[in-house]
Design an enzyme around this catalytic site. Structure first.
Site, short mmCIF file in Angstrom:
data_model
loop_
_atom_site.label_atom_id
_atom_site.label_comp_id
_atom_site.label_asym_id
_atom_site.label_seq_id
_atom_site.Cartn_x
_atom_site.Cartn_y
_atom_site.Cartn_z
N ASP A 1 -15.03 -13.40 -38.08
CA ASP A 1 -13.71 -13.90 -38.46
C ASP A 1 -13.30 -13.10 -39.69
OD1 ASP A 1 -11.59 -15.24 -39.69
OD2 ASP A 1 -12.33 -17.24 -39.17
N LYS B 1 -2.31 -16.17 -41.57
CA LYS B 1 -2.54 -15.79 -42.97
C LYS B 1 -1.98 -14.38 -43.23
CE LYS B 1 -4.72 -19.72 -42.67
NZ LYS B 1 -6.12 -19.84 -42.35
N ARG C 1 2.15 -17.52 -19.52
CA ARG C 1 0.79 -17.90 -19.95
C ARG C 1 -0.21 -16.78 -19.64
NH1 ARG C 1 -2.52 -20.68 -16.95
NH2 ARG C 1 -0.88 -21.81 -15.87
N TYR D 1 -15.12 -21.59 -42.57
CA TYR D 1 -13.87 -22.34 -42.64
C TYR D 1 -14.12 -23.74 -42.05
CZ TYR D 1 -8.97 -23.43 -41.58
OH TYR D 1 -7.75 -24.02 -41.50
C1 PLP Z 1 -6.93 -20.59 -41.47
C2 PLP Z 1 -8.22 -20.08 -41.00
C3 PLP Z 1 -8.67 -20.34 -39.69
C4 PLP Z 1 -7.89 -21.21 -38.73
O1 PLP Z 1 -6.68 -20.64 -38.38
P1 PLP Z 1 -5.41 -21.50 -37.91
O2 PLP Z 1 -4.37 -20.45 -37.69
O3 PLP Z 1 -5.09 -22.48 -38.99
O4 PLP Z 1 -5.81 -22.19 -36.64
C5 PLP Z 1 -9.88 -19.78 -39.29
N1 PLP Z 1 -10.62 -19.03 -40.12
C6 PLP Z 1 -10.23 -18.77 -41.38
C7 PLP Z 1 -11.10 -17.93 -42.25
C8 PLP Z 1 -9.03 -19.28 -41.87
O5 PLP Z 1 -8.66 -19.03 -43.13
#
Ligand code: PLP
Length: 395
Positions: free
Chosen positions: A183, A208, A56, A110
């Site tokens: 982000d 992603k 962790r 998001y």
């Molecule tokens: C998918 C996504 C998230 C969240 O990510 P997870 O891996 O599903 O927790 C946050 N921001 C954006 C822009 C996303 O496309």
């Protein structure tokens, strides 16, 4: 004396002292790490020496991924988490935000990020002002009157693919001593490295594009050295650590990120240009098209490397019934949530990412009933286009 089978079964396979170097980072599943000299373990525990004691707190496979992401983003270091949401949560907390502080955030975030801020942080006494980040006056007014601790926005918004002016927004926020978190899931370090444009922390849902194969949930925060202590501490306490198998898959995916992104961008542009000419399409939203309001900005910021792999379009005279019929007629593109996979994926924002909004709220952020979001994969663009065209024809 030879040891008993009970002992051998446990210890006979213990790792030898390595006298070879594996070419690919191994998957280290060990939760704990030992040292020949106890003073070394103590030094690692106290932070005097780098190393591993407990998974962790950090582990070698995950550290390889973190090193790679930090290098691509141009940050001092990175920390990986078990999901993008965990990474976002950790990045926000690392700014030192606490009860009675406030956040300034883009209004087209998001869905889960918006809920995290508007509900969970709100309940903890942290208020978020959601503003249109393309209206700089509105951003500056809120910076001035509310003195937010953090400005949070996405490099490319979802589903309208609006392109944030990262250098302008970070410069403005820093005038008011506000920290900036970007982000950058949709843009990836292939298109832009926000830390180099002034951002304090960059987060990714590595689920992603970074991992890219739809088989590993994860998130990463990349940052400047000053955030090392708070972020590392939060990571240990939050406990949303990325496991070694996911770290391995993500690192494996990352190796081809630039190749995949180049192809995603080329394919997305080809699809967008083709859709624009289709009489069954009411509108196409893609920053690579000269008709997109942020086309010039995107060309400048992304240095013409591309405009991302997501294309949003609106089917003429369509509502849920027609969109669902279109999805069911597709034979190559998969209707599924998520994006950034090598496979083309399509999603209905009304039912997925923006489900929580009323139809009025959706209208106010520009989401219509006939709108679909396509994450263009790395297949041959002609096959992707043919699938869309036959799907539309079936309506
Ligand atoms: C998918 C996504 C998230 C969240 O990510 P997870 O891996 O599903 O927790 C946050 N921001 C954006 C822009 C996303 O496309």
């Amino acid at each position: 004396m030879t040891k008993s089978i009970f002992t051998l079964a446990l210890h006979a396979g213990s790792p030898p002292a390595p006298d070879f170097i594996p070419v690919v980072p191994p998957i280290y599943t060990a939760v704990t790490y030992t040292y020949p000299f106890m003073k070394d373990m103590e030094a690692v525990f106290s932070g005097e020496k780098s190393g591993y004691v407990y998974a962790r707190h950090g582990a070698p496979t995950t550290a390889s991924l973190e090193k790679a992401v930090a290098a691509l983003e141009g940050g001092d270091a990175a920390l990986a988490f078990s999901s993008g949401m965990a990474a976002i949560h950790a990045a926000l907390l690392a700014t030192g935000i606490k009860k009675e502080d406030c956040i300034l955030a883009a209004n087209d975030l998001y869905g889960a990020t918006r809920t995290l801020l508007a509900q969970h942080y709100q309940n903890m006494g942290i208020k978020t002002y959601f503003v249109d980040i393309f209206n700089l006056q509105q951003v500056e007014d809120t910076l001035e009157t509310a003195a937010p601790k953090v400005l949070f926005f996405e490099s490319i918004s979802n589903p309208l693919l609006r392109v944030a002016n990262i250098p302008e927004l970070t410069a403005l926020a820093h005038q008011y001593n506000t920290r900036v978190i970007v982000d950058s899931t949709f843009a990836t370090p292939y298109l832009i490295t926000p830390l180099q444009h002034g951002a304090d922390l960059v987060v990714h849902s590595s689920t992603k594009y970074i991992s890219g194969h739809g088989d590993a949930l994860g998130g990463v925060v990349t940052y400047h050295r000053e955030f090392q202590e708070p972020l590392y501490d939060i990571s240990k306490m939050l406990g949303a650590t990325l496991g070694p198998f996911e770290a391995y898959l993500t690192l494996r995916g990352l190796k081809t990120l630039p190749l995949r992104m180049k192809r995603h961008c080329e394919n997305a542009l080809a699809v967008a240009e083709c859709l624009k000419k289709n009489p069954r399409i009411r509108a196409v939203h893609y920053p690579g098209l000269s008709t997109h309001p942020h086309h010039d900005l995107a060309s400048r910021l992304y240095e013409e490397k591309g405009y991302g792999g997501v294309v949003t379009f609106e089917i003429k005279n369509a509502g849920q019934k027609e969109v669902f019929a279109f999805f069911e007629a597709l034979t190559l593109i998969t209707p599924a949530t998520s994006l950034g996979d090598i496979y083309s994926l399509i999603l209905y924002p009304v039912h997925a990412s923006h489900r929580g909004l009323t139809s009025e709220e959706r209208k106010s952020v520009g989401i219509t009933e006939g709108m679909v979001r396509l994450s263009v994969g790395i297949e041959d663009s002609r096959d992707i286009i043919a699938d869309i065209e036959q799907g539309l024809q079936s309506l």
